[in-house]
Write a protein that holds these residues in place. Structure first.
Motif, PDB file in Angstrom:
ATOM      1  N   GLY A   6      55.948  53.991  42.373  1.00  0.00           N
ATOM      2  CA  GLY A   6      56.733  52.783  42.558  1.00  0.00           C
ATOM      3  C   GLY A   6      55.866  51.546  42.477  1.00  0.00           C
ATOM      4  N   LYS A   7      56.481  50.394  42.325  1.00  0.00           N
ATOM      5  CA  LYS A   7      55.741  49.138  42.238  1.00  0.00           C
ATOM      6  C   LYS A   7      55.237  48.749  43.618  1.00  0.00           C
ATOM      7  N   GLU A   8      53.952  48.394  43.714  1.00  0.00           N
ATOM      8  CA  GLU A   8      53.354  48.073  44.998  1.00  0.00           C
ATOM      9  C   GLU A   8      53.550  46.602  45.350  1.00  0.00           C
ATOM     10  N   GLU A   9      53.486  46.326  46.637  1.00  0.00           N
ATOM     11  CA  GLU A   9      53.553  44.941  47.107  1.00  0.00           C
ATOM     12  C   GLU A   9      52.381  44.162  46.519  1.00  0.00           C
ATOM     13  N   ASN A  10      52.630  42.915  46.146  1.00  0.00           N
ATOM     14  CA  ASN A  10      51.572  42.099  45.545  1.00  0.00           C
ATOM     15  C   ASN A  10      51.741  40.656  46.005  1.00  0.00           C
ATOM     16  N   ARG A  11      51.261  40.389  47.222  1.00  0.00           N
ATOM     17  CA  ARG A  11      51.406  39.053  47.791  1.00  0.00           C
ATOM     18  C   ARG A  11      50.450  38.070  47.118  1.00  0.00           C
ATOM     19  N   ALA A  12      50.885  36.859  46.913  1.00  0.00           N
ATOM     20  CA  ALA A  12      50.087  35.855  46.216  1.00  0.00           C
ATOM     21  C   ALA A  12      48.881  35.404  47.027  1.00  0.00           C
ATOM     22  N   ASP A  13      48.914  35.611  48.339  1.00  0.00           N
ATOM     23  CA  ASP A  13      47.821  35.141  49.194  1.00  0.00           C
ATOM     24  C   ASP A  13      46.846  36.267  49.554  1.00  0.00           C
ATOM     25  N   THR A  14      46.909  37.406  48.846  1.00  0.00           N
ATOM     26  CA  THR A  14      46.080  38.569  49.191  1.00  0.00           C
ATOM     27  C   THR A  14      45.332  39.083  47.977  1.00  0.00           C
ATOM     28  N   LEU A  15      44.031  39.274  48.144  1.00  0.00           N
ATOM     29  CA  LEU A  15      43.228  39.944  47.127  1.00  0.00           C
ATOM     30  C   LEU A  15      43.277  41.443  47.411  1.00  0.00           C
ATOM     31  N   TYR A  16      43.734  42.213  46.450  1.00  0.00           N
ATOM     32  CA  TYR A  16      43.794  43.659  46.591  1.00  0.00           C
ATOM     33  C   TYR A  16      42.560  44.256  45.911  1.00  0.00           C
ATOM     34  N   VAL A  17      41.808  45.015  46.685  1.00  0.00           N
ATOM     35  CA  VAL A  17      40.490  45.481  46.249  1.00  0.00           C
ATOM     36  C   VAL A  17      40.396  46.993  46.383  1.00  0.00           C
ATOM     37  N   ALA A  18      39.916  47.652  45.344  1.00  0.00           N
ATOM     38  CA  ALA A  18      39.587  49.080  45.421  1.00  0.00           C
ATOM     39  C   ALA A  18      38.076  49.200  45.315  1.00  0.00           C
ATOM     40  N   ASP A  70      43.177  43.545  42.252  1.00  0.00           N
ATOM     41  CA  ASP A  70      42.599  42.316  41.691  1.00  0.00           C
ATOM     42  C   ASP A  70      41.101  42.461  41.443  1.00  0.00           C
ATOM     43  N   LEU A  71      40.449  43.335  42.196  1.00  0.00           N
ATOM     44  CA  LEU A  71      39.014  43.592  42.046  1.00  0.00           C
ATOM     45  C   LEU A  71      38.778  45.086  42.202  1.00  0.00           C
ATOM     46  N   ILE A  72      37.927  45.644  41.352  1.00  0.00           N
ATOM     47  CA  ILE A  72      37.625  47.074  41.453  1.00  0.00           C
ATOM     48  C   ILE A  72      36.115  47.270  41.411  1.00  0.00           C
ATOM     49  N   PHE A  73      35.589  47.949  42.413  1.00  0.00           N
ATOM     50  CA  PHE A  73      34.160  48.215  42.543  1.00  0.00           C
ATOM     51  C   PHE A  73      33.926  49.708  42.357  1.00  0.00           C
ATOM     52  N   THR A  74      33.229  50.077  41.293  1.00  0.00           N
ATOM     53  CA  THR A  74      32.987  51.490  41.021  1.00  0.00           C
ATOM     54  C   THR A  74      31.500  51.807  41.101  1.00  0.00           C
ATOM     55  N   GLY A  75      31.175  53.127  41.041  1.00  0.00           N
ATOM     56  CA  GLY A  75      29.797  53.506  41.271  1.00  0.00           C
ATOM     57  C   GLY A  75      29.234  54.594  40.393  1.00  0.00           C
ATOM     58  N   SER A  76      30.056  55.271  39.580  1.00  0.00           N
ATOM     59  CA  SER A  76      29.488  56.352  38.784  1.00  0.00           C
ATOM     60  C   SER A  76      30.084  56.478  37.387  1.00  0.00           C
ATOM     61  N   GLN A  77      31.060  55.647  37.069  1.00  0.00           N
ATOM     62  CA  GLN A  77      31.639  55.710  35.734  1.00  0.00           C
ATOM     63  C   GLN A  77      32.291  54.368  35.413  1.00  0.00           C
ATOM     64  N   GLU A  78      32.766  54.222  34.185  1.00  0.00           N
ATOM     65  CA  GLU A  78      33.449  53.002  33.807  1.00  0.00           C
ATOM     66  C   GLU A  78      34.740  52.888  34.613  1.00  0.00           C
ATOM     67  N   VAL A 366      31.533  45.806  39.195  1.00  0.00           N
ATOM     68  CA  VAL A 366      32.822  45.275  39.602  1.00  0.00           C
ATOM     69  C   VAL A 366      33.527  44.739  38.365  1.00  0.00           C
ATOM     70  N   ALA A 367      34.826  44.903  38.322  1.00  0.00           N
ATOM     71  CA  ALA A 367      35.632  44.408  37.216  1.00  0.00           C
ATOM     72  C   ALA A 367      36.963  43.898  37.767  1.00  0.00           C
ATOM     73  N   ILE A 368      37.708  43.231  36.902  1.00  0.00           N
ATOM     74  CA  ILE A 368      39.026  42.710  37.271  1.00  0.00           C
ATOM     75  C   ILE A 368      40.042  43.249  36.274  1.00  0.00           C
ATOM     76  N   PRO A 369      41.099  43.903  36.746  1.00  0.00           N
ATOM     77  CA  PRO A 369      42.144  44.317  35.809  1.00  0.00           C
ATOM     78  C   PRO A 369      42.688  43.114  35.045  1.00  0.00           C
ATOM     79  N   SER A 370      42.880  43.260  33.743  1.00  0.00           N
ATOM     80  CA  SER A 370      43.291  42.129  32.911  1.00  0.00           C
ATOM     81  C   SER A 370      44.659  41.585  33.305  1.00  0.00           C
ATOM     82  N   TYR A 371      45.456  42.421  33.954  1.00  0.00           N
ATOM     83  CA  TYR A 371      46.803  41.990  34.331  1.00  0.00           C
ATOM     84  C   TYR A 371      46.879  41.507  35.783  1.00  0.00           C
ATOM     85  N   SER A 372      45.733  41.315  36.431  1.00  0.00           N
ATOM     86  CA  SER A 372      45.739  40.821  37.813  1.00  0.00           C
ATOM     87  C   SER A 372      46.519  39.511  37.900  1.00  0.00           C
TER      88      SER A 372
END
Length: 492
Positions: A6-18, A70-78, A366-372
């Protein structure tokens, strides 16, 4: 299963980070996000810790309908395919307006080899990733084990500047029935060592030539072909590994151990040395808070002396001079010349060799999804992360680690309170050339790499097992035969 999310909540005042949550932990990230939100009234954040990068990749590639990151921090692959990631060129070109790097862009502040690894790729990911740590490897030494064997001043006797000195240290430990190293049966824990020696022996240009498939024939003519794998750097590096692991200097039960057991055993004193990365101390500190670990540069490969027509003693003299200069000390310039090289040329060669360090910063990104939906805010956070304020928070929360943006650790107000490990690590990264597996050229990206035989088993196992043991020459021959057989595929 994604269809059920399902579509997740996406508040304009919140940075969603993985963010990947492994050896580095996430305190540094929480610290940076807290400070950023404090400076941007009304902003908040939500962090989703993950233990497998694939979780991030799968979700990002599911698209905007199912992913609110909005931000993704990875450690072992693209982190995701190039088409799913935003271009960060404007972040790289952003110029610092305050702090110790005023007038310098984020890109220009990066160590050149890191910058190239991030921006010169040919796989579509150029300028779409930024490193969030240096991820540098080094030689770990258990102080309790070594000082117990040789006294508190052991480092004066065993300086570990070259691989010959390292082998002499291994022999001294063996005489006291102490294993020098320990390794795992299924994990390649010593890539930092042999990759560094490969780079030291070949030099910057030699490494670049290797990943471009370039070799030189007997007349000095540049060519491309499988003969590129007949470089002496692979053989000489493998010889040192064979001397260590084939020489019986590792823990006898290593070939049946899992990787996490080796780390625990090292901390318990089952071996004096270990090869790992800067995350190691933080990863093990909760379980072993009182175990003091030193982090050393990998020694300079001794065969470099033979290559350039000097003695081991002359190589040591040059290393001492280079180290003194790098530390800002006054030192008398040695006078060492050969028929082919001047003193200045030899100093430059040794300086380059001494600066090499293996790193996985090109994967800790760290990268940013293009559709953020908050692209500008996410980029603004990255600019803050790279600032002096952001770097100081990172240093504090990571207990002395630094990123790749040329922030001098000695500018940190709490420098004198940092651990020996943190200061040791800073000595490695402050004047460094990072070794990466090159992915900017057609052959490097296609899979060309030294030590292809490691697909069979880790090098420690290959060189120490009782059956079908491999020698340095076996490794060298395997590489050539492997690439000889498939070279036409790479060329096509």
């Amino acid at each position: 299963s994604l269809g059920a999310c399902g579509k997740e909540e996406n508040r304009a005042d919140t940075l969603y980070v993985a963010a990947i949550n492994k050896g580095y932990g996430l305190n540094w990230l929480y610290g940076l996000l807290d400070a950023y939100c404090a400076k941007n009234e009304g902003m908040s954040y939500e962090v989703t810790p993950v233990v497998d990068d694939t979780q991030i990749k799968t979700k990002v590639e599911s698209g905007a309908a199912y992913c609110n990151y909005d931000l993704i921090f990875t450690g072992s692959q693209e982190p995701a395919g190039a088409e799913y990631l935003a271009d960060l060129s404007d972040v790289y070109s952003y110029t610092y307006t305050d702090g110790t790097r005023v007038g310098i862009s984020i890109g220009d502040s990066m160590e050149s080899s890191v910058y190239k690894a991030m921006t010169a790729r040919t796989d579509g990911l150029a300028n779409k990733l930024m490193p969030w740590t240096s991820a540098v490897s080094g030689l770990m030494i258990n102080e309790k084990v070594v000082s117990g064997a040789f006294g508190a001043s052991w480092a004066e006797t065993y300086q570990l500047r070259t691989t010959n000195e390292l082998l002499a240290f291994c022999e001294a430990l063996s005489a006291k029935n102490i294993p020098a190293f320990i390794h795992a049966a299924e994990t390649n824990q010593y890539g930092g060592m042999y990759n560094t020696w490969f780079a030291q022996y070949n030099g910057v240009q030699g490494v670049a030539d290797f990943y471009s498939g370039i070799y030189y024939d007997e007349l000095g003519r540049k060519k491309i072909g499988s003969e590129v794998t007949l470089n002496e750097g692979t053989l000489e590096s493998a010889k040192v590994m064979e001397s260590i692991f084939g020489g019986g200097y590792s823990y006898s039960g290593s070939n049946s151990l899992e990787w996490d057991v080796t780390q625990t055993y090292f901390m318990l004193g089952y071996s004096a040395m270990f090869s790992s990365g800067e995350w190691f101390k933080g990863e093990m500190s909760n379980q072993f808070p009182d175990v003091e670990i030193h982090m050393y540069k990998f020694p300079v490969i001794s065969s470099l002396a033979t290559k350039y027509g000097i003695s081991e003693e002359q190589l040591l003299t040059l290393i001492d001079y280079v180290d003194a200069v790098n530390d800002g000390q006054s030192a008398e310039k040695p006078s060492i010349e050969t028929a082919d090289y001047t003193t200045d040329e030899l100093i430059a060669i040794v300086k380059e060799a001494r600066s090499w360090a293996n790193s996985s910063a090109d994967y800790n990104t760290v990268a940013i999804p293009s559709y953020s939906s908050k692209l500008d805010k996410a980029k603004d956070f990255l600019k803050f992360m790279c600032s002096d304020e952001g770097q100081e928070i990172y240093v504090e929360k990571s207990n002395g680690l630094t990123m790749c943006y040329n922030y001098d650790l000695k500018n940190y107000s709490g420098y004198n309170t940092l651990s020996t490990f943190a200061k040791d690590r800073w000595d490695i990264v402050k004047d460094v050339t990072f070794y990466f597996r090159d992915r900017t050229t057609k052959f490097g990206y296609a899979g060309l790499k030294p030590f292809a035989i490691l697909s069979e088993a880790p090098i420690g196992v290959l060189m120490s097992r009782s059956k079908d043991r491999k020698s340095a020459q076996d490794v060298y021959d395997y590489d050539y035969n492997y690439y000889k057989d498939i070279w036409n595929t790479y060329v096509i």
